[in-house]
Enzyme design. Structure first.
Site, mmCIF file in Angstrom:
data_model
loop_
_atom_site.group_PDB
_atom_site.id
_atom_site.type_symbol
_atom_site.label_atom_id
_atom_site.label_comp_id
_atom_site.label_asym_id
_atom_site.label_seq_id
_atom_site.Cartn_x
_atom_site.Cartn_y
_atom_site.Cartn_z
ATOM 1 N N CYS A 101 -9.857 9.968 0.755
ATOM 2 C CA CYS A 101 -10.841 9.830 -0.323
ATOM 3 C C CYS A 101 -10.662 11.024 -1.266
ATOM 4 C CB CYS A 101 -12.247 9.814 0.263
ATOM 5 S SG CYS A 101 -13.515 9.746 -1.003
ATOM 6 N N CYS A 128 -13.827 6.369 -8.196
ATOM 7 C CA CYS A 128 -12.999 6.431 -6.985
ATOM 8 C C CYS A 128 -11.775 7.292 -7.303
ATOM 9 C CB CYS A 128 -12.572 5.027 -6.571
ATOM 10 S SG CYS A 128 -11.472 5.028 -5.159
HETATM 11 N N1 LIG Z 1 -13.144 3.394 0.384
HETATM 12 C C1 LIG Z 1 -11.816 3.909 0.342
HETATM 13 C C2 LIG Z 1 -11.703 5.354 0.624
HETATM 14 C C3 LIG Z 1 -12.503 6.156 -0.314
HETATM 15 C C4 LIG Z 1 -11.861 6.262 -1.667
HETATM 16 C C5 LIG Z 1 -12.635 7.135 -2.537
HETATM 17 N N2 LIG Z 1 -13.942 6.939 -2.889
HETATM 18 C C6 LIG Z 1 -11.884 8.091 -3.413
HETATM 19 O O1 LIG Z 1 -12.504 8.838 -4.175
HETATM 20 O O2 LIG Z 1 -10.669 8.149 -3.310
HETATM 21 C C7 LIG Z 1 -10.925 3.189 1.336
HETATM 22 O O3 LIG Z 1 -11.362 2.782 2.432
HETATM 23 O O4 LIG Z 1 -9.740 3.072 1.039
#
Ligand SMILES: N[C@@H](CCC[C@H](N)C(=O)O)C(=O)O
Length: 259
Positions: free
Chosen positions: A73, A198
């Site tokens: 993340c 994200c």
């Molecule tokens: N939910 C994602 C992992 C988290 C990604 C995130 N919020 C970021 O900032 O990169 C997954 O399960 O791939």
């Protein structure tokens, strides 16, 4: 058992952080899910443990809001660095280990946290869409009128389509906003909803949209939760190195919860 937690956010992607440097915190899937629940818990897109690890400043252990440990993340990593700084760990360059390997990070005078991501070698082209892994798996779809786009409906459909249903994928909808500027909205796997930003997603979008075919690129990104930037060297058609995800990471509040 009472646990002290800290809430941080990076462009609106929000996280519960627990200092586990003394060890002893082992959370079940149900406990993480409940803490991340916005009605029955603290509320967050994910939860991180700050662990110790020999040879590194710390280890990042990341869980999605559904309670499952997940892949990298980017915004979480940036928030964890700011948390380490607030806990008194002062470094000019941080070095930590996460599920996808070693990361370096720095903090600018303006408080922005810059996180070095893993090199990326390979983008799978799917007509006008793309798929790549920036520590987490991402699907990139160019769209128009992104502000009014139904990210939840379309993201959920792609995430649950044949080929992705089992392992899941994060789905990013991207609109060009002038040269080297993108607007990105993301449906996140493990949250199973749109998040405000994200980090690994905007990184993936930036690599797909690189304008400089060779050498240094900087892409400025707008998300619903704020501004980020991604800098990198394009070293081949599908090869990217020295990838840095840059943006704000802020403390929100602290509390205790009985689990
Ligand atoms: N939910 C994602 C992992 C988290 C990604 C995130 N919020 C970021 O900032 O990169 C997954 O399960 O791939």
């Amino acid at each position: 058992m009472n646990i002290t937690f800290y809430k941080y956010q990076g462009t609106g992607n929000d996280f519960i952080i627990i200092d586990n440097r003394a060890g002893g915190i082992n959370l079940t899937t149900a406990q993480v899910k409940k803490m991340c629940d916005r009605r029955f818990g603290i509320g967050a897109d994910g939860l991180m443990l700050l662990n110790t690890k020999a040879g590194y400043d710390f280890e990042m252990q990341y869980y999605n809001a559904d309670g499952n440990e997940s892949t990298m993340c980017g915004n979480g990593g940036r928030c964890l660095v700011k948390f380490a700084y607030h806990q008194g760990l002062r470094k000019s360059t941080y070095s930590f280990i996460a599920i996808d390997g070693t990361h370096q990070a720095t903090i600018d005078d303006n408080g922005w946290v810059n996180l070095k991501m893993q090199d990326v070698h390979g983008i799978r082209k799917l007509y006008t869409d793309s798929e790549l892994n920036t520590g987490s798996p991402h699907y990139i779809k160019p769209v128009t009128d992104l502000r009014r786009y139904d990210v939840y409906k379309e993201g959920k459909t792609i995430r649950n389509s044949n080929g992705y249903k089992e392992k899941g994928i994060n789905v990013n909808f991207v609109e060009e906003d002038g040269d080297d500027n993108l607007f990105v909205r993301t449906y996140e796997r493990g949250v199973e909803n749109e998040t405000l930003s994200c980090g690994t997603g905007v990184t993936a979008a930036a690599l797909v949209y690189a304008h400089n075919e060779a050498g240094f690129n900087r892409i400025d990104i707008t998300t619903l939760g704020g501004k980020l930037a991604v800098e990198f060297d394009k070293t081949g058609e599908e090869n990217f190195e020295n990838i840095w995800l840059c943006g704000p990471a802020e403390f929100v509040f602290k509390g205790t919860i009985e689990i």
